[in-house]
Enzyme design. Structure first.
Site, PDB file in Angstrom:
ATOM      1  N   CYS A  98      10.197  17.825 -40.884  1.00  0.00           N
ATOM      2  CA  CYS A  98      10.567  16.707 -41.018  1.00  0.00           C
ATOM      3  C   CYS A  98      10.416  16.111 -39.259  1.00  0.00           C
ATOM      4  O   CYS A  98       9.082  16.431 -39.435  1.00  0.00           O
ATOM      5  CB  CYS A  98      12.056  16.050 -41.000  1.00  0.00           C
ATOM      6  SG  CYS A  98      12.130  14.858 -41.543  1.00  0.00           S
ATOM      7  N   THR A  99      11.160  15.361 -38.734  1.00  0.00           N
ATOM      8  CA  THR A  99      10.428  14.557 -37.762  1.00  0.00           C
ATOM      9  C   THR A  99      10.334  16.074 -36.887  1.00  0.00           C
ATOM     10  O   THR A  99      10.134  15.588 -35.596  1.00  0.00           O
ATOM     11  CB  THR A  99      11.478  13.819 -36.731  1.00  0.00           C
ATOM     12  OG1 THR A  99      12.300  13.522 -37.093  1.00  0.00           O
ATOM     13  CG2 THR A  99      10.802  12.398 -38.230  1.00  0.00           C
TER      14      THR A  99
END
Length: 209
Positions: A98-99
């Protein structure tokens, strides 16, 4: 072997990879952060008991950095950045889900490299000099980035296959009964309708309230 993750205000991106890494032979999985203690998700519903600080895990074999709602607040001056740089010198694989890739990028590891992240963060990733690509998992030598939360399982299985062979990775997959058959084909912006995109905007507003 130590597989390490740090998380602040969001624990869910780490859970899928944890299940895979915990199934690998001769593996010790450790969660670490700048300080020991409880780490919770954004809604304070899911909690992790972090028992190790960065200083206690200086040289992990596999480093996993998950994303979260406050990642962008951690991309300048946060202790995790120095730890990522230092740990990366000796890792077999440095990974993100993800981030979490924004933290790898902020630490200077993704400049000029192809990488992926949650689709909402492509532009932010590009600002750090990375080349965002719409893939579930991207390998650039020993740096591996995964897309949104669910891609963490795919990433971990690919890493497991490289470390222990495809049969071990497939056995772990079978144990988890990871046999995705999503009821809807709207898992990326390229597939989702405008109505679904609009509905997501409404939900995000509720989640952040």
């Amino acid at each position: 072997m130590a597989s390490n993750t740090t998380q602040s205000r969001r624990s869910d991106p780490a859970i899928g990879p944890y299940q895979v890494f915990a199934g690998m032979p001769d593996t010790e999985v450790m969660f670490c952060a700048a300080a020991k203690g409880r780490v919770s998700d954004a809604k304070d519903r899911l909690h992790l008991d972090v028992q190790h600080t960065f200083d206690e895990v200086p040289a992990p074999d596999v480093l996993l950095v998950p994303g979260g709602n406050v990642v962008r607040e951690m991309t300048s001056g946060h202790p995790i950045l120095d730890w990522i740089r230092s740990a990366h010198r000796s890792t077999t694989y440095t990974t993100s889900v993800c981030t979490g890739s924004l933290l790898l990028a902020a630490a200077g590891l993704l400049r000029g490299l192809r990488a992926t992240t949650h689709w909402v963060a492509y532009d932010a990733l590009r600002e750090y000099g990375a080349e965002p690509v719409e893939q579930r998992v991207v390998f650039e030598d020993r740096i591996v980035t995964g897309a949104g939360v669910s891609a963490g399982i795919d990433l971990a299985l690919e890493v497991a296959a490289r470390l222990h062979g495809p049969e071990v990775a497939q056995a772990i997959q079978l144990n988890l009964e990871y046999d995705p058959q999503p009821p809807f084909d709207s898992g990326s912006p390229a597939k989702a309708s405008q109505a679904v995109m609009d509905r997501l905007d409404d939900l995000v507003a509720l989640w952040q309230a």
